[in-house]
Design an enzyme around this catalytic site. Structure first.
Site, mmCIF file in Angstrom:
data_model
loop_
_atom_site.group_PDB
_atom_site.id
_atom_site.type_symbol
_atom_site.label_atom_id
_atom_site.label_comp_id
_atom_site.label_asym_id
_atom_site.label_seq_id
_atom_site.Cartn_x
_atom_site.Cartn_y
_atom_site.Cartn_z
ATOM 1 N N ASP A 91 39.501 45.505 42.689
ATOM 2 C CA ASP A 91 39.764 44.026 42.991
ATOM 3 C C ASP A 91 41.255 43.985 43.280
ATOM 4 O OD1 ASP A 91 39.874 41.133 42.440
ATOM 5 O OD2 ASP A 91 40.726 41.614 40.574
ATOM 6 N N LYS A 92 41.515 43.049 44.170
ATOM 7 C CA LYS A 92 43.203 42.983 44.287
ATOM 8 C C LYS A 92 43.951 42.115 43.366
ATOM 9 C CE LYS A 92 44.824 39.847 47.450
ATOM 10 N NZ LYS A 92 45.942 38.966 46.700
ATOM 11 N N THR A 238 38.418 41.640 48.086
ATOM 12 C CA THR A 238 39.244 40.359 47.589
ATOM 13 C C THR A 238 38.519 39.363 48.495
ATOM 14 O OG1 THR A 238 41.221 39.250 47.773
ATOM 15 C CG2 THR A 238 41.113 40.613 49.594
ATOM 16 N N LYS A 266 30.657 40.661 45.940
ATOM 17 C CA LYS A 266 31.434 41.917 45.534
ATOM 18 C C LYS A 266 30.486 42.911 44.990
ATOM 19 C CE LYS A 266 35.863 40.103 44.114
ATOM 20 N NZ LYS A 266 36.915 40.150 42.968
ATOM 21 N N ASP A 285 39.229 42.714 36.926
ATOM 22 C CA ASP A 285 39.668 42.052 35.767
ATOM 23 C C ASP A 285 39.049 40.653 35.546
ATOM 24 O OD1 ASP A 285 41.056 40.928 38.190
ATOM 25 O OD2 ASP A 285 42.387 39.644 36.824
ATOM 26 N N ASP A 289 34.121 39.769 38.757
ATOM 27 C CA ASP A 289 33.970 41.032 39.184
ATOM 28 C C ASP A 289 32.900 41.857 38.197
ATOM 29 O OD1 ASP A 289 36.362 41.567 40.934
ATOM 30 O OD2 ASP A 289 37.509 41.274 38.930
HETATM 31 MG MG LIG Z 1 40.878 39.825 39.898
#
Ligand SMILES: [Mg+2]
Length: 405
Positions: A91-92, A238, A266, A285, A289
């Site tokens: 994840d970005k 992202t 995602k 995080d 996600d």
């Molecule tokens: Mg994140």
């Protein structure tokens, strides 16, 4: 899991070889006592044996080693499978980046104010805000050694910025949305979509702009480089626009990225990679996600992230360091290698010990009494000790010790 499979087959082998031994001795006309003694010897040798314990001991060791290295393992199978990972999806925001804004440039628009003055005015207004952008500006003020002036008549412009009186002047810090609403032109240099830009206004005139960007974590560079050296592909997911994603992609030299991904998509992106025969690890995080972490073959959560991400993941990076993904894969590989190594030793040993215990060499006068067998165990243990497989040896010694008393 490997340990479960090994233990299962060990039990099957112990019981069937034991009964076979018993039946075979009866069949060739030996006494029941003799047959039972041989059967018992076989089962005793096999059952509590290192073949079933060699692996759990490696597991215990690797878990404690991992913990010391910042990996909290919630799911053992996922950890064992870490060696198979071919793609790591990151994840970005908050994973590869710090998830907080840093000032990347300050520009004067009217030519009358320098960087320090612009930051001074902005920081005065942002002083009491908790917003990541405000924190970024205040950090910059600190960095430049600016003493932040007081503000009076402070007021928020709903969703568009803040205003107040600083040094007797009416100052505003606003978003591009405010300028549009007021019919003001956005300066050309501030049209860069890769950055978040705020405008500083004095008496309704733009005096300067501050561009901010989410900083890439220092550790991300090394993390990506190391993973790629291991032959593992690195992708990024992202919700941000293509330009921001591309910038991070180029900066970190990733293998690819998915931009403008909506939260519920995602998971689809992880599936997409899986359908290409990739063994996918997802690192994230955020709350959004979580489904992707669950879908991935190995779900990895950043320790400083949300509880939901940590809850869903198989492994948590306690120190929130993306570099630990590399340690995870290396540990996974080393653990598996050690397990296989121990299995090979234990199997080889059993191939020799079981027929001996069963009395296969009886015809040539070789029959091992339990006492002699213990001696052999001891010798084997000492031999194994010098061939550097300590866990195995530990179990052997323990087994022998138990037999003796
Ligand atoms: Mg994140």
């Amino acid at each position: 899991m490997l340990a479960d499979r090994a233990a299962f087959w060990l039990t099957v082998i112990a019981l069937s070889v034991g009964f076979l031994t018993f039946a075979a001795w009866l069949f060739v006309g030996q006494s029941i006592t003799f047959a039972i003694e041989r059967m018992a010897t076989v089962m005793v040798i096999t059952c509590p044996h290192a073949l079933g314990l060699a692996i759990p001991l490696v597991v215990a060791m690797s878990t404690s080693l991992s913990a010391k290295n910042g990996l909290l393992i919630k799911n053992r199978s996922a950890f064992e499978n870490a060696r198979k990972i071919s793609v790591v999806v990151f994840d970005k925001t908050g994973t590869l980046t710090e998830g907080k804004f840093g000032v990347s440039s300050v520009k004067s628009t009217d030519g009358n104010h320098d960087e320090k003055e612009i930051i001074k005015f902005a920081s005065a207004l942002e002083k009491s805000s908790e917003h990541p952008i405000a924190r970024g500006i205040l950090e910059k003020a600190q960095e430049l050694g600016i003493s932040v002036p007081d503000v009076s008549d402070f007021e928020a412009i709903k969703g568009k910025g803040v205003q107040g009186i600083v040094d007797g002047q009416n100052v505003k810090v606003v978003s591009p949305g405010y300028l549009k609403e007021m019919g003001m032109d956005i300066p050309d240099h501030a049209k860069d979509e890769q950055l978040t830009v705020v405008f500083i206004l004095k008496d309704e005139n733009i005096i300067g702009t501050i561009s901010l960007a989410d900083k890439i974590r220092e550790d991300s560079y090394e993390a990506i480089q190391k993973l790629r050296e291991l032959g593992i592909k690195c992708w990024m997911l992202t919700g941000d626009n293509n330009q921001i994603a591309k910038k991070v992609n180029d900066e970190l030299k990733l293998d690819g990225y998915f931009a403008e991904v909506l939260p519920h998509e995602k998971l689809e992106k992880v599936k997409e990679l899986q359908s290409k025969n990739e063994y996918v690890a997802m690192t994230g995080d955020g709350v959004n996600d979580a489904p992707a972490l669950a879908q991935a073959d190995v779900g990895i959560a950043i320790g400083s992230g949300t509880d939901i991400a940590a809850e869903t993941a198989d492994i948590i990076l306690v120190e929130s360091n993306p570099k630990d993904v590399t340690s995870l894969i290396l540990f996974g590989r080393a653990t598996y290698k050690k397990m296989i190594q121990n299995l090979v030793w234990a199997t080889g040993y059993n191939l020799f010990a079981i027929p001996l215990a069963a009395g296969v060499f009886y015809k040539w006068g070789i029959i091992i009494s339990p006492a002699v067998y213990l001696l052999i165990l001891w010798k084997t243990a000492i031999f194994l000790y010098f061939t550097a497989i300590p866990y195995y040896v530990f179990v052997e010694l323990l087994t022998v010790y138990c037999y003796m008393w």
